[in-house]
Design a protein around this motif. Structure first.
Motif, PDB file in Angstrom:
ATOM      1  N   VAL A 136       0.842  -1.203   0.000  1.00 29.40           N
ATOM      2  CA  VAL A 136       0.000   0.000   0.000  1.00 29.40           C
ATOM      3  C   VAL A 136       0.878   1.254   0.000  1.00 29.40           C
ATOM      4  N   LYS A 137       1.950   1.238   0.814  1.00 33.81           N
ATOM      5  CA  LYS A 137       2.835   2.407   0.864  1.00 33.81           C
ATOM      6  C   LYS A 137       3.456   2.680  -0.501  1.00 33.81           C
ATOM      7  N   LEU A 138       3.961   1.612  -1.128  1.00 31.42           N
ATOM      8  CA  LEU A 138       4.533   1.757  -2.469  1.00 31.42           C
ATOM      9  C   LEU A 138       3.513   2.350  -3.428  1.00 31.42           C
ATOM     10  N   THR A 139       2.275   1.817  -3.355  1.00 31.11           N
ATOM     11  CA  THR A 139       1.235   2.270  -4.273  1.00 31.11           C
ATOM     12  C   THR A 139       0.920   3.743  -4.072  1.00 31.11           C
ATOM     13  N   VAL A 140       0.693   4.137  -2.809  1.00 25.79           N
ATOM     14  CA  VAL A 140       0.257   5.506  -2.542  1.00 25.79           C
ATOM     15  C   VAL A 140       1.349   6.505  -2.922  1.00 25.79           C
ATOM     16  N   LEU A 141       2.579   6.242  -2.484  1.00 20.97           N
ATOM     17  CA  LEU A 141       3.659   7.179  -2.783  1.00 20.97           C
ATOM     18  C   LEU A 141       3.890   7.289  -4.291  1.00 20.97           C
ATOM     19  N   SER A 142       3.892   6.129  -4.972  1.00 25.63           N
ATOM     20  CA  SER A 142       4.109   6.162  -6.421  1.00 25.63           C
ATOM     21  C   SER A 142       2.947   6.842  -7.124  1.00 25.63           C
ATOM     22  N   ALA A 143       1.739   6.645  -6.613  1.00 22.34           N
ATOM     23  CA  ALA A 143       0.565   7.261  -7.246  1.00 22.34           C
ATOM     24  C   ALA A 143       0.668   8.778  -7.164  1.00 22.34           C
ATOM     25  N   VAL A 144       1.008   9.278  -5.977  1.00 17.15           N
ATOM     26  CA  VAL A 144       1.126  10.736  -5.817  1.00 17.15           C
ATOM     27  C   VAL A 144       2.233  11.270  -6.716  1.00 17.15           C
ATOM     28  N   GLY A 145       3.388  10.604  -6.690  1.00 14.61           N
ATOM     29  CA  GLY A 145       4.521  11.051  -7.494  1.00 14.61           C
ATOM     30  C   GLY A 145       4.217  11.041  -8.979  1.00 14.61           C
ATOM     31  N   SER A 146       3.591   9.942  -9.453  1.00 12.07           N
ATOM     32  CA  SER A 146       3.356   9.866 -10.899  1.00 12.07           C
ATOM     33  C   SER A 146       2.242  10.799 -11.329  1.00 12.07           C
ATOM     34  N   LEU A 147       1.333  11.131 -10.400  1.00  9.57           N
ATOM     35  CA  LEU A 147       0.301  12.108 -10.749  1.00  9.57           C
ATOM     36  C   LEU A 147       0.953  13.465 -11.019  1.00  9.57           C
ATOM     37  N   ILE A 148       1.934  13.834 -10.168  1.00  6.32           N
ATOM     38  CA  ILE A 148       2.608  15.119 -10.342  1.00  6.32           C
ATOM     39  C   ILE A 148       3.431  15.131 -11.636  1.00  6.32           C
ATOM     40  N   TRP A 149       4.340  14.166 -11.757  1.00  5.76           N
ATOM     41  CA  TRP A 149       5.234  14.129 -12.919  1.00  5.76           C
ATOM     42  C   TRP A 149       4.440  13.865 -14.195  1.00  5.76           C
ATOM     43  N   GLY A 150       3.399  13.036 -14.113  1.00  3.91           N
ATOM     44  CA  GLY A 150       2.567  12.765 -15.279  1.00  3.91           C
ATOM     45  C   GLY A 150       1.818  14.009 -15.744  1.00  3.91           C
ATOM     46  N   THR A 151       1.377  14.823 -14.776  1.00  7.16           N
ATOM     47  CA  THR A 151       0.686  16.061 -15.137  1.00  7.16           C
ATOM     48  C   THR A 151       1.640  17.022 -15.842  1.00  7.16           C
TER      49      THR A 151
END
Lengths: 297, 221
Positions: free
Chosen positions: B18-33
Motif C-alpha cells: 500500500v505504501k509503495l502504491t500511494v507514494l508512487s501514485a502521488v509522485g506519478s500524478l505530479i510528474w505525469g501532469t
C-alpha cells in the motif's frame, strides 16, 4: 496548429515560446551534462565497456539467446491466451446465467491479481504436482502466469469488441433467421476481430514486457536476465548492458505499437468493417494500457 | 486451517504494498501532469520531449527500470536518495522506478481526457470573449478532468499490481513474502489463496468505487 487549449499564435506568443524553448533547452542540457559527468566519474563511458556490443560478441553469447527466450515465452503465451480469451469473452456474453456468471467471476479474479503472484504460484505448483525438470520450470511458470492473466484481459477485449458493434448487426441477423451461434460465428466475430486487432497487438507489448518479471525474479533466462552475467563478464559495464537491453525492448515494442496504430488507421478507413475500431486501451487494468478505458472494472 | 500464517508479518507486507502504491501514485500524478502539460502545450521542443519520454518509457518493461534503479543507479553510480539503511534505499529506489514508469501512463490518460473535449467547446468559449485562462479553467479542464477518472483508475489498479515487481530489488512487500512462505511451508494452495484474496481486497474495491465515480461524473456526449 489549433487545438482545444490555445488558438493560432500571434507574434507575442511566438516570442514567448522561443523564450520557453530556450529555458527548457538550458535545463535539459544541464541534466544531460550531469548524467554524462556522473557516468564518466564512475568510468562507465569507457570504450572497453561498450565495445562488446559493437563487435557482436555480446550478442551471440548473451543477448540473442535471451531475446529468443523472451520471444518464445511471449509467442507461446499469446497463441494459447488468445483462443482461451475468446472463449471466455464469448461466454461472458452468453444468454445463460450459469455460463455467464462463472466466466465473469474467473475473468475478474485473474484480472485482479498481479501476474507475478500467478507466476510464483505456477513455479511452486509445477514443482509440487508435475515432474517438469527444474531447468524448464521457469519457462513453464512464466508462460502459465502470462496465459492466466492475459486470457482474462483478452476476454475483456473480445467482449468489448463484440459489444462495440452496432446493435442492428445482430438484430438483422436474427431477423433473417440465423441461430444464436450462427449470429456469433458469421456476423459478430468476423467484424469484431477487425475492430479488436489493434488492441490485441497492443496486448502483445504487455506480454513481452511481462516476460522480464520472470527474468528478474524467477531465474528465467530471458533478455533482462542476461544483464547480470554480461556485466560481470565484460568488467562491470552495468550501464552499458542496461542501455543496450532497454534499446532492444524499445525497438521490439515500438515496432509492435507502431504496427498496431498503422493497423488501426487502415481498419478505420477500410471498407470491410463497420469502421469502428476498439481503442487499444478500451480495456482497463492492463499493465501497459493507461489511456482510453471504455470499460471500468 | 490458517495456522501457517503464524510467524509471518502478512499485514506488514501488504502495508508495504500500500505504501509503495500511494507514494508512487502521488509522485506519478505530479510528474505525469507535468508531462501531459508539455505534450499538449504550444512549445514544440517541450512537446517533443514529452512525446519522446512517453514512447521510450512505455516500451521498456517496468522490471528493467526497477532493476536499473538498483543495479545501475545505486550500485554503479552510488545514488542512494538520502537514505542509509539498505531497506530504505531499495524502497525509495522502487518508488522512483514506479514513478518514472507510471507517469508515462498518467500522461497519456490526461492527454486522452483533454482530447475528448471537442474543439468547438473552446472555439465557442473564445467566441463569447473569454480569455485563455478562462477558457482553460472554466471550459476545457473541468470537462477533461471528468472524463479522465476512468482511465486514471485503470492506471492506479495497474500500479497496485505493478508494485509486486519491487520484489526484484528486495523490497519486503507482498510478493516477496509470498515467495518465501511458499518455500518454507507446504501449503501452496492456501498461501496462494491468501495472497490472491489480499490483492483482490486492494484492487476490486478501488476499481468498483472509482469506476462508479467515473461513470457518474463523465460528460455524456
Amino acid at each position: 496548429m489549433t487545438s482545444v487549449l490555445y488558438d493560432a499564435q500571434g507574434p507575442r506568443a511566438k516570442r514567448r515560446n522561443i523564450l520557453y524553448s530556450a529555458l527548457f533547452l538550458v535545463a535539459f542540457a544541464a541534466l544531460l551534462w550531469w548524467v554524462i559527468t556522473s557516468l564518466n566519474d564512475k568510468d562507465q563511458l569507457a570504450w572497453e565497456k561498450w565495445k562488446p556490443f559493437v563487435h557482436g560478441e555480446a550478442w551471440s553469447t548473451y543477448l540473442w539467446p535471451g531475446l529468443l527466450n523472451t520471444l518464445k515465452a511471449a509467442a507461446l503465451a499469446m497463441v494459447i491466451a488468445l483462443p482461451l480469451g475468446a472463449v471466455f469473452g464469448i461466454a461472458r456474453l452468453s444468454d445463460h446465467a450459469w455460463i455467464r456468471i462463472p466466466a465473469a467471476a474467473i475473468v475478474e479474479f485473474f484480472r485482479a491479481i498481479p501476474v507475478l503472484v500467478l507466476m510464483i504460484f505456477a513455479v511452486a505448483a509445477y514443482s509440487e504436482y508435475t515432474n517438469i525438470s527444474s531447468d524448464d520450470r521457469p519457462l513453464y511458470a512464466v508462460f502459465t502466469g502470462l496465459v492466466l492473466y492475459n486470457s482474462s484481459v483478452l476476454a475483456e477485449i473480445v467482449r468489448a469488441g463484440i459489444l462495440s458493434l452496432p446493435k442492428g448487426q445482430s438484430e438483422a441477423a436474427m431477423a433473417v433467421g440465423l441461430r444464436k451461434n450462427q449470429v456469433m460465428r458469421f456476423i459478430l466475430l468476423p467484424q469484431a476481430v477487425t475492430a479488436m486487432l489493434p488492441a490485441i497487438v497492443s496486448q502483445l507489448v504487455v506480454i513481452v514486457k511481462d516476460t522480464a518479471i520472470g527474468g528478474a525474479i524467477l531465474t528465467f533466462p530471458e533478455l533482462l536476465a542476461s544483464v547480470g552475467p554480461m556485466s560481470a563478464y565484460y568488467g562491470a559495464n552495468t550501464i552499458a548492458s542496461f542501455t543496450v537491453v532497454a534499446l532492444i525492448y524499445i525497438a521490439l515494442n515500438f515496432s509492435l505499437t507502431s504496427f498496431a496504430s498503422w493497423l488501426e488507421g487502415r481498419l478505420r478507413r477500410g471498407k470491410k468493417s463497420t469502421g469502428a475500431v476498439l481503442a487499444p486501451a478500451a480495456v482497463g487494468g492492463t499493465e501497459s494500457t493507461g489511456a482510453g478505458g471504455g470499460i471500468s472494472i | 486451517m490458517f495456522d501457517f500464517l503464524q510467524g509471518y508479518d502478512l499485514l506488514g507486507a501488504f502495508w508495504m504494498t500500500v505504501k509503495l502504491t500511494v507514494l508512487s501514485a502521488v509522485g506519478s500524478l505530479i510528474w505525469g501532469t507535468v508531462l501531459a502539460a508539455m505534450r499538449v502545450g504550444p512549445v514544440p521542443l517541450m512537446r517533443g520531449f514529452g512525446t519522446a519520454y512517453v514512447n521510450i518509457v512505455r516500451n521498456i518493461p517496468l522490471t528493467v527500470i526497477i532493476l536499473f534503479t538498483s543495479l545501475g543507479l545505486n550500485q554503479t553510480l552510488g545514488v542512494s536518495l538520502g537514505a542509509d539503511k539498505f531497506e530504505t534505499v531499495n524502497f525509495r529506489l522502487a518508488v522512483l522506478g514506479l514513478i518514472a514508469y507510471t507517469s508515462a501512463f498518467v500522461c497519456e490518460a490526461l492527454r486522452s481526457g483533454i482530447n475528448t473535449v471537442p474543439v468547438g467547446q473552446a472555439e465557442a468559449a473564445r467566441a463569447i470573449g473569454l480569455n485563455f485562462t478562462q477558457v482553460l479553467t472554466l471550459i476545457v479542464l473541468p470537462q477533461a478532468f471528468r472524463s479522465v477518472v476512468g482511465p486514471l483508475t485503470n492506471v492506479l489498479i495497474a500500479l497496485t499490481k505493478n508494485t509486486t515487481v519491487a520484489a526484484a530489488i528486495g523490497v519486503a512487500e507482498a510478493a516477496t513474502l509470498m515467495k518465501s512462505m511458499i518455500e518454507n511451508e507446504a501449503q501452496l494452495i492456501a498461501i496462494s489463496a491468501v495472497f490472491a484474496f489480499g490483492f483482490m481486497c486492494l484492487t476490486l474495491p478501488t476499481g468498483l468505487l472509482l469506476g462508479w465515480v467515473g461513470k457518474k461524473v463523465a460528460v455524456k456526449r
